[in-house]
Enzyme design. Structure first.
Site, PDB file in Angstrom:
ATOM      1  N   ASP A  69       0.869  -1.166   0.000  1.00 41.65           N
ATOM      2  CA  ASP A  69       0.000   0.000   0.000  1.00 41.65           C
ATOM      3  C   ASP A  69       0.910   1.222   0.000  1.00 41.65           C
ATOM      4  O   ASP A  69       2.143   1.107  -0.077  1.00 41.65           O
ATOM      5  CB  ASP A  69      -0.981  -0.037   1.172  1.00 41.65           C
ATOM      6  N   CYS A 125       2.888  -3.301   4.100  1.00 39.67           N
ATOM      7  CA  CYS A 125       2.041  -2.174   4.491  1.00 39.67           C
ATOM      8  C   CYS A 125       2.701  -1.521   5.703  1.00 39.67           C
ATOM      9  O   CYS A 125       3.872  -1.781   5.978  1.00 39.67           O
ATOM     10  CB  CYS A 125       0.600  -2.610   4.761  1.00 39.67           C
ATOM     11  N   GLY A 126       1.980  -0.709   6.425  1.00 36.66           N
ATOM     12  CA  GLY A 126       2.573  -0.029   7.572  1.00 36.66           C
ATOM     13  C   GLY A 126       3.070  -0.984   8.641  1.00 36.66           C
ATOM     14  O   GLY A 126       4.183  -0.851   9.137  1.00 36.66           O
ATOM     15  N   THR A 127       2.253  -1.973   8.988  1.00 35.63           N
ATOM     16  CA  THR A 127       2.623  -2.935  10.032  1.00 35.63           C
ATOM     17  C   THR A 127       2.796  -4.359   9.512  1.00 35.63           C
ATOM     18  O   THR A 127       3.373  -5.190  10.197  1.00 35.63           O
ATOM     19  CB  THR A 127       1.551  -2.993  11.136  1.00 35.63           C
ATOM     20  N   GLY A 128       2.246  -4.667   8.357  1.00 37.81           N
ATOM     21  CA  GLY A 128       2.223  -6.032   7.834  1.00 37.81           C
ATOM     22  C   GLY A 128       0.992  -6.793   8.288  1.00 37.81           C
ATOM     23  O   GLY A 128       0.630  -7.805   7.699  1.00 37.81           O
ATOM     24  N   HIS A 182       8.180 -24.929   9.056  1.00 35.93           N
ATOM     25  CA  HIS A 182       7.107 -25.670   9.733  1.00 35.93           C
ATOM     26  C   HIS A 182       5.713 -25.395   9.190  1.00 35.93           C
ATOM     27  O   HIS A 182       4.829 -26.248   9.327  1.00 35.93           O
ATOM     28  CB  HIS A 182       7.123 -25.373  11.231  1.00 35.93           C
ATOM     29  N   HIS A 242       5.205 -31.888   9.917  1.00 41.12           N
ATOM     30  CA  HIS A 242       4.641 -30.558   9.687  1.00 41.12           C
ATOM     31  C   HIS A 242       3.601 -30.576   8.572  1.00 41.12           C
ATOM     32  O   HIS A 242       2.666 -29.777   8.586  1.00 41.12           O
ATOM     33  CB  HIS A 242       5.752 -29.552   9.375  1.00 41.12           C
TER      34      HIS A 242
END
Length: 146
Positions: A7, A63-66, A96, A131
């Protein structure tokens, strides 16, 4: 092929990621954006669609924080997106969880750390074995339209 998008909050980090991919001869497709404002759900949807249709094998969403990108991506069929803020998580989400989308926050990680996280994510393979059963269980929770 790696599909990448951001973004407006992470457009500059997307350029850094693109440069890294180019310098390391890793094929990628840039799905934008440089527009401000831009809506992260639309960008995440583009990358996830590229993975679902086989155009890309993995994605990178910024983005800003993910967090917003990750939450959106994980709503999409076949996606296992993880927000990573350090290399340990990047390594183990691949080993995993067979994560296929890396999400990072431009306001959380600097450019140098972002590239270390990206390198770890891309260079780490899935261990499979015990896994795989757990990944299968996780993906069985995915809702499909009737």
């Amino acid at each position: 092929m790696i599909a990448i998008a951001s973004d407006h909050a992470a457009a500059s980090l997307r350029i850094v990621v693109k440069n890294y991919l180019e310098e390391n001869n890793i094929p990628y497709v840039d799905m934008g954006t440089d527009e401000a404002p831009s809506d992260y759900p639309l960008m995440a949807e583009k990358v996830c669609a590229a993975i679902e249709d086989g155009t890309a094998r993995m994605g990178v969403l910024l983005c800003g924080t993910g967090i917003g990108m990750s939450m959106t991506a994980n709503k999409c069929k076949g996606i296992r997106a993880a927000v990573c803020t350090e290399t340990y998580s990047a390594k183990y989400t691949r080993l995993h969880n067979d994560a296929n989308v890396l999400c990072m926050g431009a306001r959380v990680v600097g450019e140098g750390l972002a590239l270390e996280i990206l390198q770890t994510f891309l260079e780490t393979g899935f261990e499979g074995g015990r896994h795989q059963r757990r990944v299968d269980m996780m993906m069985a929770l995915e809702h499909t339209e009737d």
